[in-house]
Design a protein around this motif. Structure first.
Motif, short mmCIF file in Angstrom:
data_model
loop_
_atom_site.label_atom_id
_atom_site.label_comp_id
_atom_site.label_asym_id
_atom_site.label_seq_id
_atom_site.Cartn_x
_atom_site.Cartn_y
_atom_site.Cartn_z
N SER A 60 0.83 -1.21 0.00
CA SER A 60 0.00 0.00 0.00
C SER A 60 0.87 1.25 0.00
O SER A 60 0.59 2.23 -0.72
N MET A 61 1.92 1.23 0.82
CA MET A 61 2.80 2.39 0.90
C MET A 61 3.53 2.61 -0.42
O MET A 61 3.77 3.76 -0.84
N SER A 62 3.89 1.53 -1.10
CA SER A 62 4.59 1.65 -2.38
C SER A 62 3.74 2.40 -3.41
O SER A 62 4.26 3.20 -4.20
N LEU A 63 2.44 2.16 -3.38
CA LEU A 63 1.55 2.89 -4.28
C LEU A 63 1.52 4.37 -3.92
O LEU A 63 1.55 5.24 -4.79
N GLY A 64 1.49 4.66 -2.61
CA GLY A 64 1.47 6.05 -2.17
C GLY A 64 2.75 6.80 -2.50
O GLY A 64 2.71 7.94 -2.98
N ILE A 65 3.89 6.18 -2.25
CA ILE A 65 5.15 6.88 -2.51
C ILE A 65 5.44 6.98 -4.00
O ILE A 65 6.21 7.85 -4.43
N SER A 369 1.28 12.05 4.44
CA SER A 369 1.57 13.02 3.37
C SER A 369 0.69 12.78 2.15
O SER A 369 0.22 13.74 1.52
N VAL A 370 0.47 11.51 1.81
CA VAL A 370 -0.42 11.20 0.68
C VAL A 370 -1.80 11.76 0.94
O VAL A 370 -2.41 12.42 0.08
N LEU A 371 -2.33 11.52 2.14
CA LEU A 371 -3.68 11.97 2.50
C LEU A 371 -3.78 13.49 2.57
O LEU A 371 -4.71 14.10 2.03
N ILE A 372 -2.80 14.10 3.23
CA ILE A 372 -2.85 15.56 3.44
C ILE A 372 -2.69 16.32 2.13
O ILE A 372 -3.42 17.28 1.86
N LEU A 373 -1.74 15.89 1.28
CA LEU A 373 -1.50 16.61 0.04
C LEU A 373 -2.65 16.47 -0.95
O LEU A 373 -2.89 17.37 -1.76
N ARG A 374 -3.38 15.35 -0.91
CA ARG A 374 -4.57 15.24 -1.76
C ARG A 374 -5.61 16.28 -1.36
O ARG A 374 -6.33 16.80 -2.21
N LYS A 375 -5.72 16.53 -0.05
CA LYS A 375 -6.69 17.52 0.44
C LYS A 375 -6.15 18.94 0.29
O LYS A 375 -6.84 19.86 -0.15
N LYS A 376 -4.88 19.11 0.68
CA LYS A 376 -4.26 20.44 0.76
C LYS A 376 -3.92 20.99 -0.62
O LYS A 376 -4.11 22.19 -0.89
N GLU A 377 -3.39 20.14 -1.50
CA GLU A 377 -2.97 20.59 -2.83
C GLU A 377 -3.43 19.61 -3.90
O GLU A 377 -2.62 18.89 -4.51
N PRO A 378 -4.74 19.55 -4.15
CA PRO A 378 -5.28 18.58 -5.11
C PRO A 378 -4.83 18.81 -6.55
O PRO A 378 -4.89 17.90 -7.38
N ASN A 379 -4.36 20.03 -6.84
CA ASN A 379 -4.00 20.35 -8.22
C ASN A 379 -2.51 20.14 -8.53
O ASN A 379 -2.06 20.43 -9.64
N PRO A 381 0.63 18.39 -9.92
CA PRO A 381 0.72 17.39 -11.00
C PRO A 381 1.09 16.02 -10.45
O PRO A 381 2.09 15.88 -9.75
N ARG A 382 0.26 15.03 -10.75
CA ARG A 382 0.48 13.66 -10.28
C ARG A 382 0.52 12.73 -11.49
O ARG A 382 -0.53 12.35 -12.03
N ALA A 383 1.72 12.37 -11.93
CA ALA A 383 1.86 11.48 -13.09
C ALA A 383 1.36 10.08 -12.75
O ALA A 383 0.96 9.32 -13.64
N PHE A 384 1.38 9.74 -11.45
CA PHE A 384 0.87 8.45 -10.98
C PHE A 384 -0.05 8.74 -9.80
O PHE A 384 0.31 9.49 -8.89
N LYS A 385 -1.26 8.16 -9.82
CA LYS A 385 -2.20 8.36 -8.71
C LYS A 385 -2.41 7.03 -7.97
O LYS A 385 -2.57 5.98 -8.58
N THR A 386 -2.41 7.12 -6.64
CA THR A 386 -2.58 5.94 -5.80
C THR A 386 -3.93 5.28 -6.05
O THR A 386 -4.97 5.92 -5.86
N PRO A 387 -3.95 4.01 -6.48
CA PRO A 387 -5.23 3.31 -6.67
C PRO A 387 -5.98 3.15 -5.35
O PRO A 387 -5.38 3.07 -4.28
N LEU A 388 -7.31 3.12 -5.42
CA LEU A 388 -8.19 2.90 -4.26
C LEU A 388 -7.98 3.93 -3.16
O LEU A 388 -8.18 3.63 -1.98
N TYR A 389 -7.56 5.14 -3.53
CA TYR A 389 -7.43 6.22 -2.55
C TYR A 389 -8.81 6.54 -2.00
O TYR A 389 -9.78 6.55 -2.75
N PRO A 390 -9.00 6.79 -0.69
CA PRO A 390 -7.99 6.91 0.37
C PRO A 390 -7.74 5.61 1.14
O PRO A 390 -7.01 5.61 2.12
#
Length: 458
Positions: A60-65, A369-379, A381-390
């Motif tokens: 799970s962490m590998s997908l987030g990082i 960091s994955v959770l906070i940055l999705r909320k804090k800075e949704p825009n 650029p994410r070339a890869f997005k974590t599947p099944l977030y959150p």
């Protein structure tokens, strides 16, 4: 100013194959040494449960990082993620956790190398063997990342080949009673507490795959190559962890495996004898797996120390780069000398507990960091997005917290020692580091530029 920025950056040379090799290589010693220390309380079934939980956490962490590394492609890796999401203090503590993880992992693996060497040559001193390894690989890392990556690929393929050879020879000889015990024997000797006690050692089968984002500045196309390297490495390690533990325990049983400093040769020797050709090969060529990981952890601690120093959290001299090779030679050498001293004074069983605690602090920070940055800075650029977030980062976060408490049960003294280390780090931050942050470092510059944009908008 542009020249100054360029002089602080590392050289881009790594491909997905290099990243896979480095990722698998830095972890693969976990198959050769360390994972077996928790078996006395967990048994095979408890260990298998612990491995599955840790595989879920790391997967799970590998997908987030993978997502974070494409957003924040800097040598700071975990520190830069936490810095962006939660500020400089949490970023600094995350960086200290990472340094602690790899800085301690290096002498731990060095002790494992000594154990394998003494299997072949009982007169060889462990400290001498460790010192030689440190010297050789510090020189290799100073020469350059591309040269190291080529050597690492050779080491990884040899280490993988040996494991596969052990599987073919060992699988048909597995004794089911060694795995599940005689009739009437408890499957998990220590019950739930036994599983908890095994978690820090099950981590050893995956610990360090998360270092790959620290190579973002040295990756040719970080947006495409980094996720490929991280995820392919994680899949490889999952397969190895399940098969290695099953074959080794199935051949030798819990009593032999729980105390063996050289578990794979010991497993083969328990069934076929010490003179059996594969036991000798695993003890000799099997050193390749440990050496691959040893060289990888030197790379990891040097990059995190370099990034923290470049950003001003650690003394400036630690971020000096070699004039022609563009490698952080001081960050390679200084921690290596201290690590060598740890080989002399500490038991590897205890060192693993320090390394895993530091790692878990960084895991908690990265998942947050994955959770906070999705909320804090949704825009962003994410070339890869974590599947099944959150769900994905939350699952990894919960398991990391559980694993931290497992280290409490494993050894209360070392749990509090870890707390003391982080307390001292906090005092250091507020007394010195906070006032010396270098806003021109890439990780810091990216944050301050964003803050300036926000201020202009308001």
């Amino acid at each position: 100013m542009g020249t100054n920025k360029q002089s602080m950056e590392l050289k881009r040379t790594l491909t997905p194959l290099h990243l896979w090799a480095i990722g698998v290589g830095i972890v693969i010693s976990g198959n050769y040494f360390g994972w077996n220390f928790g078996l006395a309380e967990s048994g095979y079934v408890g260990m298998l449960i612990a491995v599955v939980f840790m595989a879920i956490m790391y997967g799970s962490m590998s997908l987030g990082i993978s997502e974070l590394s494409t957003m924040l492609p800097y040598a700071g890796g975990p520190y830069s993620f936490a810095r962006r999401a939660m500020g400089p203090y949490v970023g600094f503590l995350t960086g200290i956790g990472v340094v602690l993880e790899y800085f301690i992992a290096a002498p731990t693996v060095a002790i494992g190398i000594g154990g394998y060497i003494s299997f072949l040559f009982p007169t060889v001193n462990t400290v001498v063997a460790a010192a030689v390894m440190y010297l050789i690989f510090m020189i290799i890392h100073i020469v350059g990342i591309k040269e190291y990556a080529r050597i690492e690929m050779v080491l990884v393929f040899i280490a993988l080949g040996l494991l596969v050879l052990m599987y073919f020879v060992g699988l048909p000889q597995i004794n089911v009673e060694n795995l599940f015990g005689a009739e009437g024997t408890a499957l998990i000797p220590g019950g739930i507490k036994g599983i908890w006690a095994a978690l820090p050692y099950a981590m050893w089968l995956f610990l360090a795959i998360e270092m790959l984002p620290m190579l973002s500045e040295e990756t040719r196309d970080v947006n495409k190559d980094m996720p490929k390297g991280i995820l392919s490495g994680m899949i490889t390690l999952l397969i190895l962890s399940l098969v290695t533990t099953t074959v080794a325990i199935g051949l030798a049983g819990i009593d032999v495996m729980s105390t063996a400093t050289d578990p794979l040769p010991a497993a083969i020797a328990a069934t076929f004898g010490n003179t059996y050709w594969l036991a000798q090969i695993l003890a000799s060529v099997g050193l390749v797996g440990l050496i691959a990981s040893f060289s990888g952890v030197i790379l990891a601690y040097s990059r995190q120390v370099f990034a923290l120093s470049r950003a001003g959290y650690l003394p400036n001299f630690l971020s000096r780069l070699h004039k022609t090779r563009r490698t952080p030679y001081v960050a390679i050498i200084a921690p290596g000398i201290i690590g060598l001293l740890l080989v002399i004074f500490f038991d590897p069983n205890d060192l693993i507990l320090i390394a895993t605690f530091g790692a878990l602090i960084s895991y908690i920070a990265m998942n947050l960091s994955v959770l906070i940055l999705r909320k804090k800075e949704p825009n962003l650029p994410r070339a890869f997005k974590t599947p099944l977030y959150p769900i994905t980062p939350i699952v990894s976060l919960v398991l990391a917290v559980i694993a931290i408490f497992a280290s409490f049960f494993a050894n209360l003294s070392f749990f509090f020692l870890n707390l003391i280390i982080f307390a001292i780090a906090s005092i250091y931050y507020f007394v010195w580091a906070k006032n010396n942050i270098n806003t021109d470092a890439p990780e810091e510059r990216f944050v301050t530029e964003k803050e300036s944009e926000n201020n202009e908008k308001h």
